[in-house]
Design a protein around this motif. Structure first.
Motif, PDB file in Angstrom:
ATOM      1  N   GLU A  96       0.830  -1.207   0.000  1.00 61.26           N
ATOM      2  CA  GLU A  96       0.000   0.000   0.000  1.00 61.26           C
ATOM      3  C   GLU A  96       0.865   1.259   0.000  1.00 61.26           C
ATOM      4  O   GLU A  96       0.521   2.271  -0.618  1.00 61.26           O
ATOM      5  CB  GLU A  96      -0.899   0.009   1.243  1.00 61.26           C
ATOM      6  CG  GLU A  96      -2.066  -0.966   1.188  1.00 61.26           C
ATOM      7  CD  GLU A  96      -2.874  -0.957   2.470  1.00 61.26           C
ATOM      8  OE1 GLU A  96      -2.712   0.001   3.271  1.00 61.26           O
ATOM      9  OE2 GLU A  96      -3.650  -1.896   2.685  1.00 61.26           O
ATOM     10  N   LYS A  97       1.982   1.186   0.676  1.00 63.57           N
ATOM     11  CA  LYS A  97       2.903   2.317   0.752  1.00 63.57           C
ATOM     12  C   LYS A  97       3.648   2.524  -0.561  1.00 63.57           C
ATOM     13  O   LYS A  97       4.272   3.552  -0.781  1.00 63.57           O
ATOM     14  CB  LYS A  97       3.898   2.083   1.896  1.00 63.57           C
ATOM     15  CG  LYS A  97       4.754   3.287   2.233  1.00 63.57           C
ATOM     16  CD  LYS A  97       5.624   3.015   3.454  1.00 63.57           C
ATOM     17  CE  LYS A  97       6.480   4.252   3.755  1.00 63.57           C
ATOM     18  NZ  LYS A  97       7.321   4.057   4.955  1.00 63.57           N
ATOM     19  N   GLY A  98       3.575   1.518  -1.464  1.00 62.37           N
ATOM     20  CA  GLY A  98       4.238   1.617  -2.767  1.00 62.37           C
ATOM     21  C   GLY A  98       5.641   1.063  -2.788  1.00 62.37           C
ATOM     22  O   GLY A  98       6.417   1.359  -3.702  1.00 62.37           O
ATOM     23  N   ALA A  99       5.982   0.242  -1.776  1.00 61.33           N
ATOM     24  CA  ALA A  99       7.332  -0.323  -1.715  1.00 61.33           C
ATOM     25  C   ALA A  99       7.574  -1.258  -2.892  1.00 61.33           C
ATOM     26  O   ALA A  99       6.746  -2.113  -3.199  1.00 61.33           O
ATOM     27  CB  ALA A  99       7.542  -1.069  -0.401  1.00 61.33           C
ATOM     28  N   MET A 100       8.728  -1.096  -3.550  1.00 63.41           N
ATOM     29  CA  MET A 100       9.093  -1.963  -4.666  1.00 63.41           C
ATOM     30  C   MET A 100       9.752  -3.233  -4.147  1.00 63.41           C
ATOM     31  O   MET A 100      10.562  -3.199  -3.228  1.00 63.41           O
ATOM     32  CB  MET A 100      10.050  -1.246  -5.616  1.00 63.41           C
ATOM     33  CG  MET A 100       9.398  -0.171  -6.460  1.00 63.41           C
ATOM     34  SD  MET A 100      10.464   0.233  -7.850  1.00 63.41           S
ATOM     35  CE  MET A 100      10.486  -1.315  -8.722  1.00 63.41           C
ATOM     36  N   ALA A 101       9.388  -4.350  -4.758  1.00 61.18           N
ATOM     37  CA  ALA A 101       9.971  -5.640  -4.395  1.00 61.18           C
ATOM     38  C   ALA A 101      11.033  -6.022  -5.408  1.00 61.18           C
ATOM     39  O   ALA A 101      11.007  -5.576  -6.556  1.00 61.18           O
ATOM     40  CB  ALA A 101       8.887  -6.711  -4.348  1.00 61.18           C
ATOM     41  N   LEU A 102      11.983  -6.843  -4.970  1.00 56.43           N
ATOM     42  CA  LEU A 102      12.977  -7.374  -5.899  1.00 56.43           C
ATOM     43  C   LEU A 102      12.291  -8.312  -6.879  1.00 56.43           C
ATOM     44  O   LEU A 102      11.473  -9.143  -6.491  1.00 56.43           O
ATOM     45  CB  LEU A 102      14.079  -8.128  -5.157  1.00 56.43           C
ATOM     46  CG  LEU A 102      15.118  -7.284  -4.418  1.00 56.43           C
ATOM     47  CD1 LEU A 102      16.071  -8.194  -3.680  1.00 56.43           C
ATOM     48  CD2 LEU A 102      15.876  -6.393  -5.369  1.00 56.43           C
ATOM     49  N   PHE A 103      12.638  -8.186  -8.148  1.00 57.18           N
ATOM     50  CA  PHE A 103      12.060  -8.981  -9.225  1.00 57.18           C
ATOM     51  C   PHE A 103      12.306 -10.458  -8.976  1.00 57.18           C
ATOM     52  O   PHE A 103      13.435 -10.900  -8.842  1.00 57.18           O
ATOM     53  CB  PHE A 103      12.721  -8.526 -10.524  1.00 57.18           C
ATOM     54  CG  PHE A 103      12.026  -8.992 -11.781  1.00 57.18           C
ATOM     55  CD1 PHE A 103      10.676  -9.247 -11.807  1.00 57.18           C
ATOM     56  CD2 PHE A 103      12.749  -9.142 -12.947  1.00 57.18           C
ATOM     57  CE1 PHE A 103      10.055  -9.637 -12.971  1.00 57.18           C
ATOM     58  CE2 PHE A 103      12.135  -9.529 -14.124  1.00 57.18           C
ATOM     59  CZ  PHE A 103      10.781  -9.787 -14.123  1.00 57.18           C
ATOM     60  N   GLY A 104      11.206 -11.266  -8.872  1.00 49.28           N
ATOM     61  CA  GLY A 104      11.344 -12.708  -8.711  1.00 49.28           C
ATOM     62  C   GLY A 104      11.632 -13.172  -7.301  1.00 49.28           C
ATOM     63  O   GLY A 104      11.844 -14.347  -7.061  1.00 49.28           O
ATOM     64  N   GLU A 105      11.602 -12.252  -6.315  1.00 42.29           N
ATOM     65  CA  GLU A 105      11.918 -12.608  -4.934  1.00 42.29           C
ATOM     66  C   GLU A 105      10.660 -13.065  -4.203  1.00 42.29           C
ATOM     67  O   GLU A 105       9.553 -12.611  -4.491  1.00 42.29           O
ATOM     68  CB  GLU A 105      12.518 -11.389  -4.227  1.00 42.29           C
ATOM     69  CG  GLU A 105      13.167 -11.691  -2.885  1.00 42.29           C
ATOM     70  CD  GLU A 105      14.535 -12.330  -3.016  1.00 42.29           C
ATOM     71  OE1 GLU A 105      14.940 -13.008  -2.065  1.00 42.29           O
ATOM     72  OE2 GLU A 105      15.186 -12.165  -4.066  1.00 42.29           O
ATOM     73  N   LYS A 106      10.829 -13.961  -3.219  1.00 43.79           N
ATOM     74  CA  LYS A 106       9.712 -14.414  -2.384  1.00 43.79           C
ATOM     75  C   LYS A 106       9.872 -13.764  -1.013  1.00 43.79           C
ATOM     76  O   LYS A 106      10.950 -13.774  -0.437  1.00 43.79           O
ATOM     77  CB  LYS A 106       9.720 -15.941  -2.247  1.00 43.79           C
ATOM     78  CG  LYS A 106       8.539 -16.491  -1.440  1.00 43.79           C
ATOM     79  CD  LYS A 106       8.610 -18.003  -1.377  1.00 43.79           C
ATOM     80  CE  LYS A 106       7.526 -18.589  -0.491  1.00 43.79           C
ATOM     81  NZ  LYS A 106       6.200 -18.460  -1.071  1.00 43.79           N
ATOM     82  N   TYR A 107       8.782 -13.191  -0.476  1.00 46.22           N
ATOM     83  CA  TYR A 107       8.841 -12.490   0.799  1.00 46.22           C
ATOM     84  C   TYR A 107       7.914 -13.130   1.817  1.00 46.22           C
ATOM     85  O   TYR A 107       6.915 -13.763   1.474  1.00 46.22           O
ATOM     86  CB  TYR A 107       8.446 -11.014   0.612  1.00 46.22           C
ATOM     87  CG  TYR A 107       9.417 -10.234  -0.226  1.00 46.22           C
ATOM     88  CD1 TYR A 107      10.559  -9.662   0.351  1.00 46.22           C
ATOM     89  CD2 TYR A 107       9.219 -10.080  -1.589  1.00 46.22           C
ATOM     90  CE1 TYR A 107      11.457  -8.951  -0.422  1.00 46.22           C
ATOM     91  CE2 TYR A 107      10.128  -9.366  -2.364  1.00 46.22           C
ATOM     92  CZ  TYR A 107      11.252  -8.805  -1.768  1.00 46.22           C
ATOM     93  OH  TYR A 107      12.143  -8.100  -2.530  1.00 46.22           O
ATOM     94  N   GLY A 108       8.232 -12.924   3.102  1.00 49.59           N
ATOM     95  CA  GLY A 108       7.384 -13.399   4.176  1.00 49.59           C
ATOM     96  C   GLY A 108       6.252 -12.417   4.462  1.00 49.59           C
ATOM     97  O   GLY A 108       6.051 -11.435   3.737  1.00 49.59           O
ATOM     98  N   ASP A 109       5.539 -12.661   5.536  1.00 49.26           N
ATOM     99  CA  ASP A 109       4.390 -11.813   5.885  1.00 49.26           C
ATOM    100  C   ASP A 109       4.832 -10.453   6.406  1.00 49.26           C
ATOM    101  O   ASP A 109       4.141  -9.447   6.236  1.00 49.26           O
ATOM    102  CB  ASP A 109       3.518 -12.509   6.934  1.00 49.26           C
ATOM    103  CG  ASP A 109       2.868 -13.766   6.376  1.00 49.26           C
ATOM    104  OD1 ASP A 109       2.615 -13.800   5.147  1.00 49.26           O
ATOM    105  OD2 ASP A 109       2.629 -14.709   7.147  1.00 49.26           O
TER     106      ASP A 109
END
Length: 869
Positions: free
Chosen positions: A630-643
């Motif tokens: 919601e804050k607009g944080a970008m994720a690393l392409f192809g990465e899996k994240y936790g909760d």
């Protein structure tokens, strides 16, 4: 049996095992996390290996997944069989020391017969002969007769030493009309009648190096059911390709080529394209981009293979990206990352398909030369065929097809040997990586008592490991893994190298060369004991190399600013495709489809330095991933994240998910300078840059270089551009004059060449040595001479840089008499230690023995005589 769509089957499976207290995990990315021994995820259990081996505590002791998988070991069979795929989904339910055979067998049977409502009388099972426990459950609990329980020796799963055990497979009888018709046809027959739809692996032993099978204290369950196979049974289709998971794509292909699915050759091509575009779409969405090595090579291979089969169907225009919408329509609900990266997926496919169209043209020309040089054996050398395939991306099937049309075969044994050699090199490289430092079983540790504190200065050693086995003591010279209870070392991750430093205790000290993290976040150190010994329980002084850590923090925060600036200048299609953060510099790979211009790079550099000069605070927060998005944080392409994720923000300029180390405010970075921009593969660009002291050193070096140039030009620094323009203008004029003199010299020799014209069996032949400093000049001279003589053959040779170049021209009308420039030049080049070939009317070649030029020209004339008869 009730009809269900593929998506309904997947959902029913996950919900069924959720009702059995399993935790549903979203599919892991295709790129293995913290497992360098794997190139791609190819099985449902592959991402869960640390939980099966007991090295990590799982998020739940019961887990269920629908895992994206890629396998290319049988790629040549894709489209030719009913079940082979590159991409497929593996449904799985897993137990890590919780339930075992009884529950696994009961639930598999319940799901198949009560949820999917398969006919019980059409289900058969196989077991390991000595697995009396499994037999008892199938026979007495489920009620299967002995006639429906088959005992096979190969029902045992193991890969060398480590966890292993018997397995039990479930087969579905598709009916006698799908069989081989033999009276002996039964489960295990090679025909299509009995289809394996489920496999239960009972991991109950640990195989030692000596081949002993030691019972495991905690027994595990690993099951797998192919979604596409289940769909083919439920939907009563002859193959996986006719199910609603794939056939809509085939329908799109039929519409594109106006083809006939009943034509066997077209059917294979359509199946290949439908299978491959699924794999291509999912791989790109998981961060894999085309390249010439590793995962990128796998993607490039299947993408080019799909294009090649499209061409065989008569599709000449770009077409693959047009199939992506259908793929997303089928898979997008379960895998929303496909829709998120839709624009990038299509752009990568279009770019790669465009480039391969040019490759096909280049490969065809090279293949023509190889066929011309094939000789009397009429066989292409396997190494040459592999080079076409490996270096130029030219499909071996296409090579064989074109060669066959010209009455030439290919050396399959040589090709297979070259392919095997490459695969063994790649496998050895992966094994070398996977053989590096491994941690022992960490499940005995109470992770809640292990703290990561960047200010820590002392700690207790709670675990030591050597070659994956826990040890109590490590002595001088030994490399070990170390876990301490109060850790200030920042681990490798997100492209950033791990911290280094020292551990010093009463008995000895160790140099920390790296810090890494396990998937559950537990940090371990890689260290070499330098003096004395290190023991479990030792209290040690902990010293992180702070200068190195700060230099990396500068470069890591600058990487975030760089990505934000690139998106502002180039567009929101920019995504991180890889990075490296070291103390000396940063490297950032990103998705973009053309070189970044000098003006764009300058604008990017300015934007980053503006943020640095503004001295903006760098905020680091932990929050639920939903809030981060919601804050607009970008994720690393192809990465899996936790909760829960870590969000690094720089005002409203940059906001990213990141676990790396960062500076407290942008001013600490000092300054930012871009060193270079280049391409690394299809749709991927790379920027290298420096910050802090390295940026200052770069500026000082550039100033010194500028002073040196000014001295050489005998000009002041601010007058360098004008002075250099003058020098370049003079050089250009001199080069133009030199070229004119060379041309005049070459043309002055032309009269002598024309005078040496000979009549060979009624054909006019000019075979002469020429003065030319390049192949282009030699070709231009040959064109001029041919214009003068009007017919016949022109064969010229020129010595340059210790080698000899040849050009041969044959008048179009004379090619009909049997004259062939490629064959003439081949004879000449071979006489001068070279080889070559080409078209009937024009060819060029080279030789290694310039002293044999006269002999080569004679050989060329002899070839003319032989060809004209």
């Amino acid at each position: 049996m009730k009809y269900m769509t593929g998506n309904e089957i997947r959902k029913a499976y996950l919900e069924f095992f959720k009702s059995k207290e399993h935790l549903i995990l979203h599919s892991f990315p295709l790129i293995p996390q913290d497992d360098p021994s794997l190139l791609l995820i190819g099985a449902g259990m592959a991402p869960l290996k640390p939980y099966f081996t007991g090295k990590l505590v799982p998020p739940s002791y019961r887990v269920t997944t629908s895992q994206k998988c890629i396998r290319t070991g049988d790629i040549d069979n894709v489209g030719r069989t009913a079940r082979h795929h590159t991409f497929f989904e593996m449904l799985g339910n897993f137990s890590f020391g919780n339930y075992f055979k009884k529950e696994a067998i009961a639930w598999a049977w319940e799901f198949l017969t009560e949820v999917l409502e398969l006919d019980k009388d059409k289900l058969y099972v196989t077991i390991y002969p000595n697995d009396d426990e499994a037999y008892d459950y199938w026979h007495n609990m489920i009620g299967l007769s002995d006639e429906r329980i088959f005992k096979f020796e190969d029902n045992f799963w193991e890969i060398g030493e480590g966890p292993c055990g018997p397995d039990s497979e479930i087969f579905y009888d598709l009916g006698p009309e799908r069989g081989c018709g033999q009276p002996t046809c039964t489960v295990g027959c090679d025909c299509d009648r009995y289809l394996e739809i489920w496999n239960l692996v009972f991991t109950q032993f640990d195989r030692t190096k000596d081949g002993e099978y030691v019972p495991l204290a905690k027994k595990n369950i690993d099951t797998g059911a192919g979604l596409e196979r289940l769909a083919s049974v439920i939907q009563q289709k002859e193959s996986n390709f006719e199910t609603d998971l794939i056939f809509p794509i085939i329908e799109d292909v039929i519409a594109l080529c106006h083809g006939d699915y009943n034509d066997p050759h077209q059917k294979v091509a359509m199946k290949v394209i439908a299978d491959h575009i699924r794999a291509i779409t999912v791989m790109i969405s998981d961060g894999i981009l085309p390249s010439n090595e590793g995962r990128g090579y796998v993607l490039r291979r299947i993408l080019r293979r799909a294009v090649r089969f499209g061409r065989l169907l008569g599709i000449k225009e770009l077409f693959l990206s047009g199939l992506v919408d259908t793929v997303i329509g089928i898979l997008g609900e379960e895998y929303p990352e496909l829709k998120e990266h839709e624009e990038l997926i299509k752009k990568v496919i279009d770019t790669e398909e465009t480039q391969f169209s040019a490759t096909l043209a280049q490969g065809t020309e090279l293949l023509d030369q190889l066929m011309a040089a094939a000789g009397p054996a009429k066989e292409l050398d396997g190494k040459d065929v592999f080079k076409l395939y490996d270096t130029y991306g030219f499909p071996v099937e296409l090579t064989e097809e074109i060669a066959s049309e010209n009455g030439i075969t290919i050396d399959h044994a040589g090709f297979d040997a070259a392919m095997k050699e490459q695969q063994e090199r790649a496998r050895a490289a992966r094994e070398d990586v996977s053989a590096k430092v491994a941690t022992p079983d960490t499940t005995r540790l109470d992770q809640s008592k292990l703290v990561n504190d960047p200010t820590a200065i002392e700690a207790t050693v709670v675990m030591l490991g050597k070659e994956g086995v826990e040890v109590a003591r490590a002595c001088d010279g030994e490399e070990v893994t170390v876990i301490i209870d109060n850790n200030p070392f920042h681990p490798e991750g997100g492209g950033q190298l791990g911290d280094t430093g020292m551990l010093e205790g009463k008995e000895g000290k160790a140099v920390v060369t790296d810090a890494r993290a396990l998937p559950n976040g537990l940090v371990y150190l890689v260290a070499t004991v330098q003096e004395g010994a290190l023991c479990i329980g030792d209290m040690v002084d902990v010293k992180v190399d702070k200068d190195r850590n700060l230099a990396m923090a500068r470069n890591h925060t600058a990487t975030h600013l760089l990505q934000a600036a690139l998106r502002k200048v180039l567009g929101n299609h920019v995504n991180q495709a890889g990075s490296l953060v070291t103390p000396d510099r940063l490297r950032f790979d990103f998705t973009h489809f053309s070189p970044v211009t000098a003006d764009e790079l300058a604008e990017v550099e300015d934007l980053v330095n503006e943020e640095i000069l503004a001295n903006v605070r760098v905020d680091i927060e932990e929050m639920p991933i939903a809030k981060a998005k919601e804050k607009g944080a970008m994720a690393l392409f192809g990465e899996k994240y936790g909760d829960v994720v870590r969000v690094v923000s720089v005002d409203d300029f940059s906001c990213e998910l990141c676990g790396g180390s960062h500076v407290p405010s942008t001013a600490v970075i000092g300054t930012f300078r871009i060193l270079s921009e280049s391409g690394t593969g299809t749709g991927v660009r790379r920027i290298e840059a420096v910050t802090g002291a390295a940026a200052l050193q770069k500026a000082q070096h550039d100033a010194a270089e500028l002073r040196l140039v000014a001295d050489m030009l005998k000009a002041k620094a601010d007058a360098i551009p004008d002075k250099l323009s003058q020098v370049l203008a003079q050089l250009k004029a001199a080069e133009k004059e030199l070229q004119q003199l060379k041309k005049e010299a070459a043309m002055s020799d032309m009269d002598d060449m024309l005078a040496a014209k000979e009549d060979v069996n009624g054909v006019s032949v000019v075979a002469a040595e020429a003065q030319a400093d390049s192949m282009d000049s030699l070709r231009e001279l040959a064109d001029t001479i041919m214009d003068k003589v009007g017919s016949g053959v022109v064969l010229l040779g020129a010595v340059h840089d210790g080698k000899v170049n040849f050009v041969c021209k044959v008048a179009k009308a004379d090619t009909k008499k049997g004259l062939h420039a490629g064959k003439i030049i081949k004879a000449a080049a071979q006489a001068a230690g070279g080889n070559g070939g080409g078209r009937p009317d024009m060819a060029q070649a080279g030789g290694k023995a310039p002293e044999k030029l006269a002999e080569a020209l004679k050989a060329g004339k002899a070839a003319v005589s032989e060809l004209i008869g």
